[in-house]
Design a protein around this motif. Sequence first.
Motif, mmCIF file in Angstrom:
data_model
loop_
_atom_site.group_PDB
_atom_site.id
_atom_site.type_symbol
_atom_site.label_atom_id
_atom_site.label_comp_id
_atom_site.label_asym_id
_atom_site.label_seq_id
_atom_site.Cartn_x
_atom_site.Cartn_y
_atom_site.Cartn_z
ATOM 1 N N SER A 76 -45.526 63.288 -2.508
ATOM 2 C CA SER A 76 -44.838 62.122 -3.066
ATOM 3 C C SER A 76 -44.082 62.477 -4.342
ATOM 4 O O SER A 76 -42.956 62.010 -4.555
ATOM 5 C CB SER A 76 -45.833 60.997 -3.327
ATOM 6 O OG SER A 76 -46.805 61.386 -4.283
ATOM 7 N N VAL A 77 -44.670 63.329 -5.187
ATOM 8 C CA VAL A 77 -43.990 63.737 -6.420
ATOM 9 C C VAL A 77 -42.709 64.502 -6.094
ATOM 10 O O VAL A 77 -41.635 64.247 -6.672
ATOM 11 C CB VAL A 77 -44.923 64.585 -7.294
ATOM 12 C CG1 VAL A 77 -44.145 65.252 -8.430
ATOM 13 C CG2 VAL A 77 -46.038 63.725 -7.869
ATOM 14 N N VAL A 78 -42.804 65.434 -5.160
ATOM 15 C CA VAL A 78 -41.621 66.224 -4.777
ATOM 16 C C VAL A 78 -40.537 65.320 -4.188
ATOM 17 O O VAL A 78 -39.350 65.440 -4.539
ATOM 18 C CB VAL A 78 -42.022 67.322 -3.770
ATOM 19 C CG1 VAL A 78 -40.781 68.024 -3.232
ATOM 20 C CG2 VAL A 78 -42.964 68.328 -4.420
ATOM 21 N N LEU A 79 -40.923 64.392 -3.329
ATOM 22 C CA LEU A 79 -39.936 63.510 -2.693
ATOM 23 C C LEU A 79 -39.305 62.555 -3.702
ATOM 24 O O LEU A 79 -38.103 62.275 -3.629
ATOM 25 C CB LEU A 79 -40.601 62.718 -1.568
ATOM 26 C CG LEU A 79 -41.050 63.521 -0.342
ATOM 27 C CD1 LEU A 79 -41.692 62.604 0.690
ATOM 28 C CD2 LEU A 79 -39.887 64.284 0.276
ATOM 29 N N ILE A 80 -40.094 62.044 -4.644
ATOM 30 C CA ILE A 80 -39.547 61.127 -5.647
ATOM 31 C C ILE A 80 -38.508 61.827 -6.508
ATOM 32 O O ILE A 80 -37.406 61.299 -6.739
ATOM 33 C CB ILE A 80 -40.681 60.544 -6.510
ATOM 34 C CG1 ILE A 80 -41.534 59.583 -5.693
ATOM 35 C CG2 ILE A 80 -40.111 59.819 -7.725
ATOM 36 C CD1 ILE A 80 -42.809 59.155 -6.395
ATOM 37 N N PHE A 147 -33.519 51.508 -14.787
ATOM 38 C CA PHE A 147 -33.439 52.234 -13.516
ATOM 39 C C PHE A 147 -34.178 53.563 -13.594
ATOM 40 O O PHE A 147 -34.910 53.933 -12.671
ATOM 41 C CB PHE A 147 -31.971 52.468 -13.131
ATOM 42 C CG PHE A 147 -31.384 51.379 -12.299
ATOM 43 C CD1 PHE A 147 -31.671 51.298 -10.946
ATOM 44 C CD2 PHE A 147 -30.553 50.428 -12.847
ATOM 45 C CE1 PHE A 147 -31.143 50.287 -10.158
ATOM 46 C CE2 PHE A 147 -30.012 49.408 -12.084
ATOM 47 C CZ PHE A 147 -30.312 49.340 -10.734
ATOM 48 N N LEU A 148 -33.994 54.283 -14.702
ATOM 49 C CA LEU A 148 -34.649 55.582 -14.848
ATOM 50 C C LEU A 148 -36.166 55.426 -14.903
ATOM 51 O O LEU A 148 -36.911 56.179 -14.258
ATOM 52 C CB LEU A 148 -34.135 56.273 -16.110
ATOM 53 C CG LEU A 148 -34.715 57.661 -16.408
ATOM 54 C CD1 LEU A 148 -34.344 58.642 -15.309
ATOM 55 C CD2 LEU A 148 -34.232 58.161 -17.763
ATOM 56 N N LEU A 149 -36.637 54.446 -15.657
ATOM 57 C CA LEU A 149 -38.077 54.241 -15.784
ATOM 58 C C LEU A 149 -38.701 53.782 -14.461
ATOM 59 O O LEU A 149 -39.724 54.316 -14.032
ATOM 60 C CB LEU A 149 -38.357 53.207 -16.876
ATOM 61 C CG LEU A 149 -38.167 53.660 -18.328
ATOM 62 C CD1 LEU A 149 -38.332 52.482 -19.270
ATOM 63 C CD2 LEU A 149 -39.148 54.764 -18.676
ATOM 64 N N PRO A 155 -43.015 55.690 -10.997
ATOM 65 C CA PRO A 155 -43.676 56.238 -9.802
ATOM 66 C C PRO A 155 -44.501 57.494 -10.082
ATOM 67 O O PRO A 155 -45.583 57.664 -9.505
ATOM 68 C CB PRO A 155 -42.504 56.541 -8.854
ATOM 69 C CG PRO A 155 -41.441 55.590 -9.263
ATOM 70 C CD PRO A 155 -41.577 55.484 -10.756
ATOM 71 N N LEU A 156 -44.003 58.370 -10.960
ATOM 72 C CA LEU A 156 -44.777 59.566 -11.303
ATOM 73 C C LEU A 156 -46.033 59.202 -12.087
ATOM 74 O O LEU A 156 -47.104 59.796 -11.867
ATOM 75 C CB LEU A 156 -43.907 60.529 -12.112
ATOM 76 C CG LEU A 156 -42.688 61.116 -11.375
ATOM 77 C CD1 LEU A 156 -41.915 62.057 -12.291
ATOM 78 C CD2 LEU A 156 -43.113 61.835 -10.107
ATOM 79 N N ILE A 259 -45.367 56.983 1.571
ATOM 80 C CA ILE A 259 -46.533 57.797 1.182
ATOM 81 C C ILE A 259 -47.208 57.203 -0.050
ATOM 82 O O ILE A 259 -48.437 57.125 -0.116
ATOM 83 C CB ILE A 259 -46.101 59.251 0.930
ATOM 84 C CG1 ILE A 259 -45.649 59.906 2.247
ATOM 85 C CG2 ILE A 259 -47.241 60.053 0.315
ATOM 86 C CD1 ILE A 259 -45.092 61.295 2.075
ATOM 87 N N LEU A 260 -46.408 56.762 -1.020
ATOM 88 C CA LEU A 260 -46.970 56.190 -2.235
ATOM 89 C C LEU A 260 -47.720 54.893 -1.942
ATOM 90 O O LEU A 260 -48.780 54.629 -2.526
ATOM 91 C CB LEU A 260 -45.857 55.948 -3.253
ATOM 92 C CG LEU A 260 -46.286 55.530 -4.663
ATOM 93 C CD1 LEU A 260 -47.202 56.582 -5.277
ATOM 94 C CD2 LEU A 260 -45.058 55.320 -5.548
#
Length: 318
Positions: A76-80, A147-149, A155-156, A259-260
Amino acid sequence: DKRNLLSNYKHQANNNNISNAELWSSVRSIWQEQGQLNQQVSVRNYIFFLEGESSKNCAKFRKSVTVLIMVLSLISVVLIVAGCFLPLFSTEFLGIVGLAIGFRGNAGANRVSQYSLFGFIQEIIEISYELNTNNDRIGLGTIGGIFLLSCLVVPLVQVAMLLVIWFQPMSFHGRSRSLVALEHCVAWELLGVVLLGCFLGVKRMGMPATLVNEQCDELQETFDTMVQYGLLTQEHSKCIDLLSRLEIGSFVILFAKLILMGLTYLVKLAATEAQQDSFMRKRRSLALSPDDPFVMIAPVPKHFLGPLRCLLDIWRGG
């Protein structure tokens, strides 16, 4: 189980003339010992005592569940992160306007534009500086920051919170605070909103071009003649057309979102079951008599004794 435990002690009390107070104190001491075993433990090591099962009465999550959570968290981290950099959708201008835009660039390359999430945020920041007013910089900068947050940072942080809840030994109140923090992360995570905006935008983006073409009906015969003589291709035989399509970034974020969601559901459900078990077991150990309503409520992980039973390692305790 509880009924067997009480009946065994009652039988022993009848044989050995043990008072009811001593009998009840012995039962409560067993429940207190069970509660103490789960003090300051992580969710993955939490032991559920299954009352009502005669052969197997202890359960905790399998080691394979921990491996699954670690793998899903990494994916999930890689995909995000990848989804924020990859293009979400693209647009291509066709028709006379598209040719005009193409002549302005290199071999018509500027007719196709790709948009990523970071690119969109960068565009917002650039527009705020072009407007060159403090209000615009603050307003558009705030939108870009949100948007960035909401699409990367939150999500991270949510993934990190899930790992903390699963691996970190916590008290009852500490785990409660972590679950509240997780709820805030879920509320501010807006990957689904971005996906919905991309899907709707791609579907509706060509409508303005259709309205413009309706005003160019008188020129359609001229365009058809130019196609016959090879001056125009069929795709450019109109005033303007706008083609939009989803790109790989949208599908990457979609998989990351799914996944998340699954990871959050599993860890949150496990932590909630552990919290309910801990609360009920403590409340029962403080009961003054067997007639207390909490005594008759057996704290069992009902969700994980149903369809998710395969996630538990169940054995006969001592």
